[in-house]
Design a protein around this motif. Structure first.
Motif, mmCIF file in Angstrom:
data_model
loop_
_atom_site.group_PDB
_atom_site.id
_atom_site.type_symbol
_atom_site.label_atom_id
_atom_site.label_comp_id
_atom_site.label_asym_id
_atom_site.label_seq_id
_atom_site.Cartn_x
_atom_site.Cartn_y
_atom_site.Cartn_z
ATOM 1 N N ARG A 51 -7.269 1.091 6.454
ATOM 2 C CA ARG A 51 -6.112 0.439 7.053
ATOM 3 C C ARG A 51 -5.845 1.060 8.423
ATOM 4 O O ARG A 51 -5.665 2.273 8.514
ATOM 5 N N ARG B 180 -6.641 3.745 -0.289
ATOM 6 C CA ARG B 180 -5.562 2.755 -0.346
ATOM 7 C C ARG B 180 -4.394 3.117 0.563
ATOM 8 O O ARG B 180 -3.469 2.326 0.737
ATOM 9 N N SER C 42 -6.756 7.382 6.410
ATOM 10 C CA SER C 42 -6.369 5.968 6.286
ATOM 11 C C SER C 42 -7.595 5.102 6.575
ATOM 12 O O SER C 42 -7.568 4.244 7.462
ATOM 13 N N GLN D 164 -1.872 3.870 3.604
ATOM 14 C CA GLN D 164 -1.508 3.433 4.946
ATOM 15 C C GLN D 164 -0.760 4.577 5.623
ATOM 16 O O GLN D 164 0.297 5.004 5.159
ATOM 17 N N SER E 290 0.837 -1.204 0.000
ATOM 18 C CA SER E 290 0.000 0.000 0.000
ATOM 19 C C SER E 290 0.872 1.254 0.000
ATOM 20 O O SER E 290 1.923 1.285 0.643
ATOM 21 N N THR F 107 2.318 4.386 1.405
ATOM 22 C CA THR F 107 2.480 4.621 2.843
ATOM 23 C C THR F 107 2.934 6.048 3.093
ATOM 24 O O THR F 107 3.862 6.537 2.446
#
Length: 629
Positions: free
Chosen positions: A374, A348, A371, A350, A310, A312
Motif C-alpha cells: 500500500r 496488510r 507498507s 497501511q 486495512s 493503519t
C-alpha cells in the motif's frame, strides 16, 4: 487522538405510542433472557472453551539435529500458518465476546421485567409484533451459533496444524523449542542476560505487551464494537528529564472502529526540515505521547465518512528523521509495536506519515519494509471523517532503545546481541531480498567518507582521505570500496553494506548501517578528539558485531560549521590490521595474519585460490606444515 465514539445510538424521537416503542423492547428483552438461559452451555461459554492464548511465534529459533534445511523451512512455514490461525482466532473471539456481552447486558437490563411478565402485569402484545421479534432474535441466535462454529473450526485447524508441525519434528529430527506465547527466545540466560533481554530484546516486547490498559470501550448496544487500548511502560533504566523519560512512561495506543476527522488535522510538510518541536501535526484531540483524548459519542451517517479497512499505523517521525541513527529509533519502535507486540501483518499494513517532515532519504525503506502493498499516505490524503477499522498511534522515538545516553553512565555496554535488533535487521534485509546473502570470502573493507556539497556543508570530513586509502591498498588478499553514502539511494546503500565485513567511518549517522553488515563483521569508528558518544558501540553490540574504536588526538580544522578530522595513518594501520586479522577467521577463512600477509600463509587457505588475480596478490607455495621432529 480520535473521535473515538462510545458509539451510542442517537436518542429516540419523541412521540409514538407505548406499544410502538416500549413494548417491542420489553418483549425483545424477555425473549433475549429466554434464549440466553436456554442456549446450551457450550454456546454461552464458547469463548472460554477455546484457548487462543497459546500458540507459537512465527520466528522459532530452529536447530538441526540431523534434519535437512528443507525440513526446517517446512517447519518454519507450518509455524507461520499456526500463528496466522491464532490471529484469526483472536479476532473472532473479540467479536464473539462482544455479542455475548451484549446478550448478557440485555439480560441484566430486563431481569425485573421478566418477573413482571411472569406475574401477568404487562399487557398483551400483538401477534405480528411477537412474530417479527422472534424472527429477529432467531437471526441473532443463528449469528452467535455461526460465530461459535467458526471459532471451533479454526481451533480444530489450529490443533491440526500444531500436530502436523510436531509430526515433522518427530520424523525429521529437526528440533524446535517448547511452544510459548512469549516472543523472547527460550534459552538459558544469566541474570545479566535476562536483564539485557528485558531492556533491549524481545523480553521488552513481552513486558510492554502486558501493560495494556483499556481506555475506552463502546457499550453493548453500540452500532459497532469500538475500543481503545493504550500501552504505557516505564523503562526503568532510562534517565528522566526532558525528552529522555516521560514521568508516566512511554506509550503507544491502538483502537478498533475509530473515527478521525481530518478536517481537524492541521499542518503539512513543506520542502524544508521543520524546526524542533514543530515536526508534529496540529491535532486538537491529542497531545504528544498520547496523554489525552477528546471523545465524541455520535456515529455519523454512512454517507458522511469513508472507511479504511486495512490496519493503519500513524507514524509520527521525530526530529532528524533524515538521519539514519535518529530514524532507527522510530523504525525499531514501529517494528516492535506493530509486529512483536501487536502481531500485525506488514503485508496488510497501511502506513501514514503523520507529521510535517519531508519524505526524506528513507521513504523507500518505510515503503518496502513496512507498507509493501500500500503506497505511503499523508494526513492530507484523507478528507473529512474516516472510520479506521484498526489504527495504531506510534511509539515516538524518545522511547527508543538506540540512545546510549538515556541509559546512565555505567552498565549499558554489558548488553549484546539483542534479539529484538536481530529480528528487526532480519525483517529489513528480508524485505529487500538481502537476508540470505553469502558472506564475503575474504576481508572486504568498506570505507565511508563524508564529503561537502553545495547542498550541505557536512561535518566530520576526513582531512586526509588519500592517506587512509593508501593504508588499505597495502593489504594482501583483501577487497575494498570507498563510498559517500549520502550520494546513494537506500537500496544501493543496503546492498553495498550487506556485502562488506569491515566497515570504516568517522563518527556519524551512517555508521548505524553496522546492523546490516555481513553476519560476522567489524566496525572501525574514527572518533574526533571532541566526541565522546557511544552510539555505535551500542549499535554494534546490539547487532552482534565487533567494535574497534580509534580516536584522533590532533585538533580538527573548521570550514564554517563543518570540521575536518586529521587521522594518523600509523594508528589507522594498527586498527585496520586488527580488524583484518579477525575477519580472516570469519566463516571458513584459514589465513592467520593481518593486513599484510606472507604469501605462504595465504596459500594455506584453499578458499583464496580463485581470488589472487582479483586482489592483485602474489601466489606462492604454501608454508610447510609437516611436523619436523
Amino acid at each position: 487522538a480520535a473521535e473515538a465514539g462510545t458509539m451510542r445510538r442517537g436518542k429516540a424521537s419523541k412521540g409514538g405510542s407505548f406499544w410502538s416503542t416500549t413494548a417491542p423492547l420489553l418483549l425483545a428483552g424477555l425473549l433475549t433472557l429466554y434464549i440466553f438461559y436456554r442456549l446450551p452451555a457450550a454456546e454461552h461459554h464458547g469463548s472460554a472453551a477455546v484457548d487462543i492464548r497459546g500458540g507459537v511465534s512465527p520466528e522459532l529459533a530452529l536447530s538441526s539435529a540431523g534434519g535437512s534445511a528443507a525440513l526446517a523451512e517446512l517447519l518454519h512455514a507450518q509455524n507461520q500458518t499456526i500463528w496466522d490461525l491464532r490471529l484469526r482466532l483472536e479476532e473472532s473471539q473479540r467479536l464473539y465476546e462482544h455479542k455475548l456481552q451484549q446478550s448478557a447486558s440485555d439480560t441484566d437490563h430486563y431481569k425485573d421485567l421478566y418477573a413482571s411478565v411472569k406475574s401477568g402485569s404487562l399487557a398483551e402484545v400483538s401477534n405480528d409484533v411477537v412474530h417479527s421479534l422472534k424472527v429477529k432474535l432467531e437471526q441473532a441466535q443463528s449469528e452467535l451459533a455461526s460465530s461459535h462454529a467458526a471459532m471451533s473450526d479454526m481451533s480444530q485447524a489450529h490443533a491440526a496444524a500444531q500436530a502436523q508441525a510436531q509430526a515433522v519434528v518427530s520424523t525429521s529430527g529437526v528440533v524446535s523449542p517448547p511452544q510459548s506465547s512469549k516472543s523472547s527466545y527460550g534459552m538459558a540466560r544469566s541474570s545479566l542476560d535476562q536483564e539485557c533481554e528485558d531492556k533491549f530484546g524481545l523480553g521488552l516486547s513481552d513486558l510492554w505487551r502486558d501493560t495494556k490498559e483499556e481506555w475506552c470501550r463502546s457499550p453493548p448496544h453500540a452500532e459497532m464494537p469500538s475500543d481503545i487500548q493504550c500501552y504505557p511502560y516505564v523503562q526503568a533504566h532510562k534517565r528522566g528529564g526532558g525528552r529522555r523519560g516521560a514521568p508516566g512512561g512511554d506509550m503507544f495506543c491502538e483502537g478498533h472502529n475509530i473515527f478521525i476527522d481530518f478536517d481537524k488535522v492541521k499542518g503539512g510538510h513543506s520542502g524544508s526540515k521543520p524546526a524542533l518541536g514543530q515536526q508534529y501535526l496540529d491535532f486538537q484531540h491529542a497531545i504528544r505521547q498520547m496523554k489525552g483524548f477528546s471523545f465524541s459519542a455520535t456515529v455519523p451517517p454512512a454517507s458522511e465518512y469513508k472507511v479504511e479497512d486495512s490496519p493503519t499505523y500513524l507514524l509520527a517521525r521525530d526530529e532528524d528523521c533524515e538521519n539514519l541513527f535518529h530514524f532507527s529509533a522510530d523504525l525499531i519502535n514501529m517494528f516492535n509495536v506493530a509486529k512483536m507486540i501487536l502481531r500485525l501483518d506488514f503485508s496488510r499494513l497501511q502506513v501514514v506519515l503523520f507529521d510535517k517532515h519531508i519524505n526524506g532519504p528513507f521513504h523507500e525503506l518505510i515503503q518496502v519494509a513496512f507498507s509493501p502493498n500500500r503506497p505511503l499516505k499523508r494526513a492530507a490524503d484523507y478528507r473529512g471523517k474516516v472510520l479506521f477499522k484498526h489504527v495504531v498511534w506510534h511509539l515516538e522515538s524518545p522511547a527508543g532503545i538506540v540512545f546510549p545516553k538515556v541509559g546512565g553512565d555505567r552498565g549499558l555496554m554489558r548488553c549484546r546481541q539483542s534479539s529484538l535488533w536481530h529480528e528487526f535487521r532480519a525483517h529489513v534485509l528480508g524485505a529487500f531480498d538481502l537476508w540470505n546473502i553469502a558472506p564475503p570470502a575474504i576481508p572486504t573493507i568498506l570505507i565511508s567518507f563524508r564529503r561537502r556539497s553545495g547542498a550541505k556543508n557536512v561535518g566530520r570530513v576526513i582531512a586526509n582521505e588519500n592517506d587512509l586509502i593508501g593504508v588499505i591498498k597495502e593489504g594482501h588478499m583483501v577487497k575494498h570500496q570507498e563510498v559517500d553514502l549520502g550520494t546513494m539511494g537506500f537500496r544501493q546503500q543496503l546492498e553495498t553494506i550487506r556485502r562488506s565485513n569491515i566497515y570504516v567511518g568517522a563518527h556519524g549517522a551512517g555508521l548505524m548501517h553496522v546492523m546490516f553488515l555481513a553476519e560476522e563483521a567489524v566496525l572501525i569508528e574514527i572518533h574526533p578528539h571532541y566526541r565522546l558518544d557511544r552510539h555505535f558501540r551500542l549499535a554494534s553490540r546490539m547487532a552482534g558485531k565487533i567494535y574497534m574504536p580509534m580516536r584522533t588526538t590532533q585538533r580538527v580544522t573548521c570550514q564554517g560549521t563543518s570540521d575536518s578530522i586529521p587521522v594518523d595513518p600509523a594508528e589507522f594501520r594498527r586498527a585496520l590490521d586488527g580488524a583484518v586479522r579477525i575477519a580472516r577467521s570469519f566463516d571458513d577463512g584459514a589465513s592467520e595474519c593481518g593486513l599484510t600477509c606472507d604469501s605462504k600463509i595465504l596459500a594455506l587457505d584453499k578458499g583464496n585460490d580463485p581470488l589472487y588475480s582479483e586482489t592483485n596478490t602474489q601466489r606462492s607455495q604454501p608454508l610447510d606444515t609437516r611436523f619436523p621432529c
